[in-house]
Design a protein around this motif. Structure first.
Motif, PDB file in Angstrom:
ATOM      1  N   MET A 171       0.856  -1.164   0.000  1.00 16.96           N
ATOM      2  CA  MET A 171       0.000   0.000   0.000  1.00 16.96           C
ATOM      3  C   MET A 171       0.900   1.225   0.000  1.00 16.96           C
ATOM      4  O   MET A 171       1.909   1.252   0.667  1.00 16.96           O
ATOM      5  CB  MET A 171      -0.890  -0.015   1.228  1.00 16.96           C
ATOM      6  CG  MET A 171      -1.892   1.098   1.218  1.00 16.96           C
ATOM      7  SD  MET A 171      -3.165   0.905   2.450  1.00 16.96           S
ATOM      8  CE  MET A 171      -4.079  -0.435   1.782  1.00 16.96           C
ATOM      9  N   CYS A 172       0.511   2.236  -0.742  1.00 23.20           N
ATOM     10  CA  CYS A 172       1.338   3.424  -0.887  1.00 23.20           C
ATOM     11  C   CYS A 172       0.716   4.597  -0.158  1.00 23.20           C
ATOM     12  O   CYS A 172      -0.428   4.935  -0.388  1.00 23.20           O
ATOM     13  CB  CYS A 172       1.495   3.764  -2.356  1.00 23.20           C
ATOM     14  SG  CYS A 172       2.277   2.447  -3.256  1.00 23.20           S
ATOM     15  N   TRP A 173       1.481   5.210   0.686  1.00 27.29           N
ATOM     16  CA  TRP A 173       1.014   6.386   1.410  1.00 27.29           C
ATOM     17  C   TRP A 173       1.804   7.607   0.992  1.00 27.29           C
ATOM     18  O   TRP A 173       1.891   8.579   1.709  1.00 27.29           O
ATOM     19  CB  TRP A 173       1.143   6.172   2.908  1.00 27.29           C
ATOM     20  CG  TRP A 173       0.307   5.048   3.381  1.00 27.29           C
ATOM     21  CD1 TRP A 173       0.737   3.807   3.738  1.00 27.29           C
ATOM     22  CD2 TRP A 173      -1.105   5.012   3.524  1.00 27.29           C
ATOM     23  NE1 TRP A 173      -0.316   3.023   4.099  1.00 27.29           N
ATOM     24  CE2 TRP A 173      -1.461   3.744   3.985  1.00 27.29           C
ATOM     25  CE3 TRP A 173      -2.110   5.942   3.299  1.00 27.29           C
ATOM     26  CZ2 TRP A 173      -2.771   3.375   4.229  1.00 27.29           C
ATOM     27  CZ3 TRP A 173      -3.418   5.568   3.543  1.00 27.29           C
ATOM     28  CH2 TRP A 173      -3.738   4.308   4.002  1.00 27.29           C
ATOM     29  N   SER A 174       2.403   7.576  -0.178  1.00 29.39           N
ATOM     30  CA  SER A 174       3.166   8.720  -0.663  1.00 29.39           C
ATOM     31  C   SER A 174       2.912   8.883  -2.146  1.00 29.39           C
ATOM     32  O   SER A 174       2.082   8.202  -2.724  1.00 29.39           O
ATOM     33  CB  SER A 174       4.661   8.486  -0.401  1.00 29.39           C
ATOM     34  OG  SER A 174       5.146   7.464  -1.246  1.00 29.39           O
ATOM     35  N   SER A 175       3.649   9.776  -2.766  1.00 30.95           N
ATOM     36  CA  SER A 175       3.461  10.012  -4.195  1.00 30.95           C
ATOM     37  C   SER A 175       4.197   8.988  -5.053  1.00 30.95           C
ATOM     38  O   SER A 175       4.186   9.088  -6.260  1.00 30.95           O
ATOM     39  CB  SER A 175       3.949  11.418  -4.543  1.00 30.95           C
ATOM     40  OG  SER A 175       5.328  11.526  -4.253  1.00 30.95           O
ATOM     41  N   LYS A 176       4.820   8.006  -4.434  1.00 31.88           N
ATOM     42  CA  LYS A 176       5.514   6.981  -5.202  1.00 31.88           C
ATOM     43  C   LYS A 176       4.507   6.143  -5.980  1.00 31.88           C
ATOM     44  O   LYS A 176       3.366   5.981  -5.585  1.00 31.88           O
ATOM     45  CB  LYS A 176       6.308   6.059  -4.276  1.00 31.88           C
ATOM     46  CG  LYS A 176       7.451   6.745  -3.585  1.00 31.88           C
ATOM     47  CD  LYS A 176       8.173   5.761  -2.707  1.00 31.88           C
ATOM     48  CE  LYS A 176       9.293   6.440  -1.954  1.00 31.88           C
ATOM     49  NZ  LYS A 176       9.976   5.533  -1.057  1.00 31.88           N
ATOM     50  N   ILE A 177       4.966   5.570  -7.059  1.00 31.58           N
ATOM     51  CA  ILE A 177       4.119   4.700  -7.865  1.00 31.58           C
ATOM     52  C   ILE A 177       4.210   3.296  -7.279  1.00 31.58           C
ATOM     53  O   ILE A 177       5.284   2.744  -7.149  1.00 31.58           O
ATOM     54  CB  ILE A 177       4.581   4.700  -9.333  1.00 31.58           C
ATOM     55  CG1 ILE A 177       4.471   6.091  -9.909  1.00 31.58           C
ATOM     56  CG2 ILE A 177       3.794   3.691 -10.142  1.00 31.58           C
ATOM     57  CD1 ILE A 177       5.143   6.252 -11.241  1.00 31.58           C
ATOM     58  N   CYS A 178       3.093   2.751  -6.913  1.00 32.73           N
ATOM     59  CA  CYS A 178       3.059   1.396  -6.376  1.00 32.73           C
ATOM     60  C   CYS A 178       2.014   0.597  -7.133  1.00 32.73           C
ATOM     61  O   CYS A 178       0.924   1.072  -7.370  1.00 32.73           O
ATOM     62  CB  CYS A 178       2.706   1.398  -4.897  1.00 32.73           C
ATOM     63  SG  CYS A 178       3.972   2.122  -3.866  1.00 32.73           S
ATOM     64  N   ASN A 179       2.349  -0.599  -7.491  1.00 33.71           N
ATOM     65  CA  ASN A 179       1.379  -1.450  -8.157  1.00 33.71           C
ATOM     66  C   ASN A 179       1.551  -2.893  -7.698  1.00 33.71           C
ATOM     67  O   ASN A 179       1.699  -3.791  -8.494  1.00 33.71           O
ATOM     68  CB  ASN A 179       1.476  -1.330  -9.682  1.00 33.71           C
ATOM     69  CG  ASN A 179       2.889  -1.481 -10.198  1.00 33.71           C
ATOM     70  OD1 ASN A 179       3.804  -1.742  -9.441  1.00 33.71           O
ATOM     71  ND2 ASN A 179       3.059  -1.326 -11.484  1.00 33.71           N
ATOM     72  N   TRP A 180       1.514  -3.083  -6.390  1.00 33.91           N
ATOM     73  CA  TRP A 180       1.574  -4.405  -5.803  1.00 33.91           C
ATOM     74  C   TRP A 180       0.845  -4.380  -4.474  1.00 33.91           C
ATOM     75  O   TRP A 180       0.607  -3.330  -3.905  1.00 33.91           O
ATOM     76  CB  TRP A 180       3.026  -4.853  -5.584  1.00 33.91           C
ATOM     77  CG  TRP A 180       3.802  -3.861  -4.755  1.00 33.91           C
ATOM     78  CD1 TRP A 180       4.559  -2.825  -5.200  1.00 33.91           C
ATOM     79  CD2 TRP A 180       3.857  -3.788  -3.318  1.00 33.91           C
ATOM     80  NE1 TRP A 180       5.075  -2.119  -4.145  1.00 33.91           N
ATOM     81  CE2 TRP A 180       4.676  -2.692  -2.969  1.00 33.91           C
ATOM     82  CE3 TRP A 180       3.297  -4.549  -2.297  1.00 33.91           C
ATOM     83  CZ2 TRP A 180       4.937  -2.346  -1.665  1.00 33.91           C
ATOM     84  CZ3 TRP A 180       3.569  -4.186  -0.982  1.00 33.91           C
ATOM     85  CH2 TRP A 180       4.389  -3.103  -0.686  1.00 33.91           C
ATOM     86  N   ALA A 181       0.510  -5.546  -4.005  1.00 30.46           N
ATOM     87  CA  ALA A 181      -0.113  -5.662  -2.689  1.00 30.46           C
ATOM     88  C   ALA A 181       0.396  -6.939  -2.036  1.00 30.46           C
ATOM     89  O   ALA A 181       0.250  -8.022  -2.596  1.00 30.46           O
ATOM     90  CB  ALA A 181      -1.631  -5.689  -2.808  1.00 30.46           C
ATOM     91  N   ASP A 182       1.001  -6.802  -0.865  1.00 30.17           N
ATOM     92  CA  ASP A 182       1.469  -7.981  -0.146  1.00 30.17           C
ATOM     93  C   ASP A 182       0.322  -8.545   0.692  1.00 30.17           C
ATOM     94  O   ASP A 182      -0.784  -8.017   0.718  1.00 30.17           O
ATOM     95  CB  ASP A 182       2.693  -7.640   0.702  1.00 30.17           C
ATOM     96  CG  ASP A 182       2.410  -6.559   1.733  1.00 30.17           C
ATOM     97  OD1 ASP A 182       1.243  -6.194   1.945  1.00 30.17           O
ATOM     98  OD2 ASP A 182       3.381  -6.074   2.333  1.00 30.17           O
ATOM     99  N   GLU A 183       0.582  -9.642   1.384  1.00 35.72           N
ATOM    100  CA  GLU A 183      -0.462 -10.305   2.169  1.00 35.72           C
ATOM    101  C   GLU A 183      -1.033  -9.389   3.244  1.00 35.72           C
ATOM    102  O   GLU A 183      -2.249  -9.370   3.468  1.00 35.72           O
ATOM    103  CB  GLU A 183       0.091 -11.585   2.794  1.00 35.72           C
ATOM    104  CG  GLU A 183       0.337 -12.671   1.775  1.00 35.72           C
ATOM    105  CD  GLU A 183       0.760 -13.981   2.418  1.00 35.72           C
ATOM    106  OE1 GLU A 183       0.297 -14.272   3.536  1.00 35.72           O
ATOM    107  OE2 GLU A 183       1.531 -14.704   1.784  1.00 35.72           O
ATOM    108  N   THR A 229      -1.265  -6.143   3.210  1.00 34.27           N
ATOM    109  CA  THR A 229      -2.112  -5.141   2.570  1.00 34.27           C
ATOM    110  C   THR A 229      -3.472  -5.724   2.220  1.00 34.27           C
ATOM    111  O   THR A 229      -4.512  -5.102   2.456  1.00 34.27           O
ATOM    112  CB  THR A 229      -1.433  -4.588   1.310  1.00 34.27           C
ATOM    113  OG1 THR A 229      -0.183  -3.995   1.680  1.00 34.27           O
ATOM    114  CG2 THR A 229      -2.306  -3.549   0.625  1.00 34.27           C
ATOM    115  N   LEU A 230      -3.485  -6.920   1.657  1.00 37.45           N
ATOM    116  CA  LEU A 230      -4.754  -7.572   1.317  1.00 37.45           C
ATOM    117  C   LEU A 230      -5.593  -7.819   2.564  1.00 37.45           C
ATOM    118  O   LEU A 230      -6.810  -7.626   2.553  1.00 37.45           O
ATOM    119  CB  LEU A 230      -4.494  -8.871   0.568  1.00 37.45           C
ATOM    120  CG  LEU A 230      -3.792  -8.723  -0.789  1.00 37.45           C
ATOM    121  CD1 LEU A 230      -3.481 -10.091  -1.371  1.00 37.45           C
ATOM    122  CD2 LEU A 230      -4.613  -7.888  -1.739  1.00 37.45           C
TER     123      LEU A 230
END
Length: 95
Positions: free
Chosen positions: A1-13, A15-16
């Motif tokens: 999960m991204c809490w900044s302006s970074k580009i994130c496109n994944w979700a670990d366990e 986060t799910l």
């Protein structure tokens, strides 16, 4: 999960699990939870993501919307006025 302006496109366990936990409690609080994913990227190797989507389908208040990958020109429009390298953004996110 991204809490900044970074580009994130994944979700670990974790986060799910957090998404599942929050989504099941949305009816009791004044909150909005926005989760995005690309259905064309959920394959056999993404079992936990598929299970999460199945778990959330019957939850009251959960709705979905489909958004296709965006062409470079459309990303440039969306990124206008921001300090974003559109070519890099398109490359990292595949639109």
């Amino acid at each position: 999960m991204c809490w900044s302006s970074k580009i994130c496109n994944w979700a670990d366990e974790a986060t799910l699990d957090l998404v599942r936990y929050l989504a099941r409690r949305l009816a009791t609080v004044r909150a909005l939870l926005v989760v995005t994913y690309r259905d064309d990227e959920i394959r056999a190797g993404h079992i936990r993501s598929s299970v999460l989507l199945g778990d959330l389908a019957p939850v009251p208040g959960i709705s979905g919307s489909h958004s296709a990958a965006q062409p470079r020109g459309r990303l440039a429009e969306l990124a206008a006025g921001h300090d974003v390298n559109v070519d890099q953004l398109h490359g990292v996110t595949a639109g």
